[in-house]
Design an enzyme around this catalytic site. Structure first.
Site, PDB file in Angstrom:
ATOM      1  N   CYS A 116       0.854  -1.180   0.000  1.00  0.00           N
ATOM      2  CA  CYS A 116       0.000   0.000   0.000  1.00  0.00           C
ATOM      3  C   CYS A 116       0.885   1.223   0.000  1.00  0.00           C
ATOM      4  CB  CYS A 116      -0.935  -0.019   1.190  1.00  0.00           C
ATOM      5  SG  CYS A 116      -0.062   0.246   2.706  1.00  0.00           S
ATOM      6  N   ASP A 309      -2.458   4.325  13.467  1.00  0.00           N
ATOM      7  CA  ASP A 309      -3.471   5.031  12.664  1.00  0.00           C
ATOM      8  C   ASP A 309      -3.772   6.436  13.188  1.00  0.00           C
ATOM      9  OD1 ASP A 309      -3.580   2.821  11.053  1.00  0.00           O
ATOM     10  OD2 ASP A 309      -5.361   1.974  11.984  1.00  0.00           O
TER      11      ASP A 309
END
Ligand code: EPU
Length: 418
Positions: A116, A309
């Site tokens: 990613c 995150d």
């Protein structure tokens, strides 16, 4: 949406209710494949990833209905085992289909998810876990072929160089619920999203011990049944709103946030001088109108440590916090792609290996910046809210190119077209 345009420099005031957690919802959708009966899921966030997962389940044969914006119903009476690249490539989290397909059908052919925008995303721990349960795994033309005809309960160790694996744990637990014998997962992930998945599985008739810890024990059962489940609030969204209040010196009440899921993050904010008040069981108040922040050092770690995150969002805040802060990224050492964009807004940040050394400035200025992933977008929007002038956060290179070429041609770029 490909462009977010922000006129910054204004304090945010008001209240907001956070959505259901994306990273809980995706494996929970996949878990519906474990039963022929209906699973109803409430508090589902309205996101493209959720729709992609819905399409994947439909492709596999499930009947998927969105009853209202936040309630979905999945009935997987008869399913197949093939998940094509066209859909899997849209979302890395598709990897969580492996566990339920093996549990229910004992076979799976799923396109291998790629990396990613913040580096390689290996799935060796998932494969190791499945192999320990007696599964054979082959790679052919970019597809993973898993044969679980000889699967049985086993002792697995899911610890890797960066700690455990969240989706890997989800996969092992889901497969083990329908596999004969007892499976013990050592060094399993204990993120709240895994706990939430386990709660649904128990409601479906699974036998799981150790929920919320690093050792999960699952006793396989013959079948699971339908259930209704409410997804937990999104702790990362809640944290992002808290940073939005802090970076704009605003006053925001965040409803539907579980402070227990945010302890490491709230602890760091407290250390930096921001107290977040708990006003009710799931209500947090952030009054940052007279806030004076101090620099802090942060290391991202698996739960209950500081979450990766919320790393980028905190970096945006520390970029405007006078003094020297350091963020060390231990989960994804390359997850600093957004830093060069913050630098374009005037941030003084140097990357040294897995660490960002941040010299806080009193103000950033608006710019046109490019977001590399979801959390990077959030960080750049937060920086834009702080800056006094206008910021454009673009999602795709194509859009940037289009803007430049039209600007060069003397045209006025308009947002409506995108
Ligand atoms: N890893 C391995 N081998 C594996 C699996 C993981 O080496 O087989 C490594 C990864 O490279 C990484 C670390 O272990 O360094 C943790 O990876 P993990 O597998 O836990 O990540 P994930 O399950 O793919 C989930 C979230 C991510 C979140 C991470 C870490 C979902 C759908 N995704 O990913 O969320 O960052 O856990 O908490 O649950 C996001 O929401 O923006 C996001 C990226």
């Amino acid at each position: 949406m490909d462009v977010v345009r922000i006129q910054g420099g204004r304090a945010l005031h008001g209240s907001i209710t956070v959505s259901g957690a994306k990273n809980a919802c995706l494996p929970i959708f996949a878990a519906a494949l474990l039963t022929e009966e209906t699973v109803t899921i409430d508090n589902v966030p309205e996101l493209s990833d959720v729709h992609t997962m819905g399409k994947l389940l439909t492709h596999l044969g499930a009947d998927v209905k969105q009853l209202d914006p936040h309630t979905w119903q999945i009935t997987a009476k008869k399913i197949t085992h093939f998940a094509p690249h066209k859909l899997v490539s849209q979302m890395r989290a598709s990897v969580v289909l492996l566990g339920p397909l093996l549990g229910r059908l004992r076979k799976a052919v799923v396109s291998q998810p790629g990396g990613c925008n913040f580096g390689p995303r290996p799935i060796d721990l998932h494969i190791k876990g499945f192999k320990s349960m007696g599964c054979t795994v082959r790679m052919k033309r970019g597809y993973l072929h898993l044969d679980g005809s000889n699967m049985k309960g086993a002792e697995l160790f899911l610890g890797g160089r960066q700690g455990s694996t969240v989706t890997g744990t989800a996969n092992m637990v889901m497969a083990a619920t329908l596999v004969r014998g007892i499976t013990r997962i050592d060094s399993s992930a204990c993120e709240p999203e895994i706990e939430d998945l386990c709660r649904l599985l128990v409601a479906m008739g699974a036998r799981i011990d150790g929920i919320g810890t690093h050792v999960l024990t699952i006793e396989g059962v013959d079948r699971l049944h339908g259930a209704r489940h409410r997804v937990i609030p999104d702790r990362i969204e809640a944290g992002t709103w808290i940073v939005a209040a802090a970076i704009t010196r605003g006053d925001i009440t965040v409803h539907g946030a579980n402070s227990k899921h945010l302890s490491a993050f709230l602890d760091k904010l407290d250390e930096s001088g921001l107290s977040v008040l708990t006003e009710g069981p799931e209500t947090l108040r952030i009054n940052a109108t007279n806030l004076k922040l101090r620099p802090v050092d942060i290391i991202t770690l698996p739960h209950p440590g500081y979450p990766t995150d919320l790393q980028a969002q905190m970096c945006a805040l520390l970029a405007v916090t006078p003094g020297l802060s350091i963020i060390t990224e231990r989960i994804y050492p390359n997850r600093f792609m957004y830093v060069s964009e913050l630098q374009r807004m005037g941030a003084d940040i140097a990357i040294e290996g897995p660490s960002a050394i941040i010299k806080g400035r009193s103000r950033l200025s608006g710019a046109m910046v490019m977001a590399s992933d979801l959390r990077a977008s959030a960080a750049l929007i937060l920086a834009g809210l702080h800056a006094n002038d206008e910021t454009w956060v673009l999602q795709k290179l194509l859009v940037l190119w289009d803007f430049h070429s039209r600007a060069h041609a003397g045209q006025r770029a308009t947002l409506s077209r995108w």
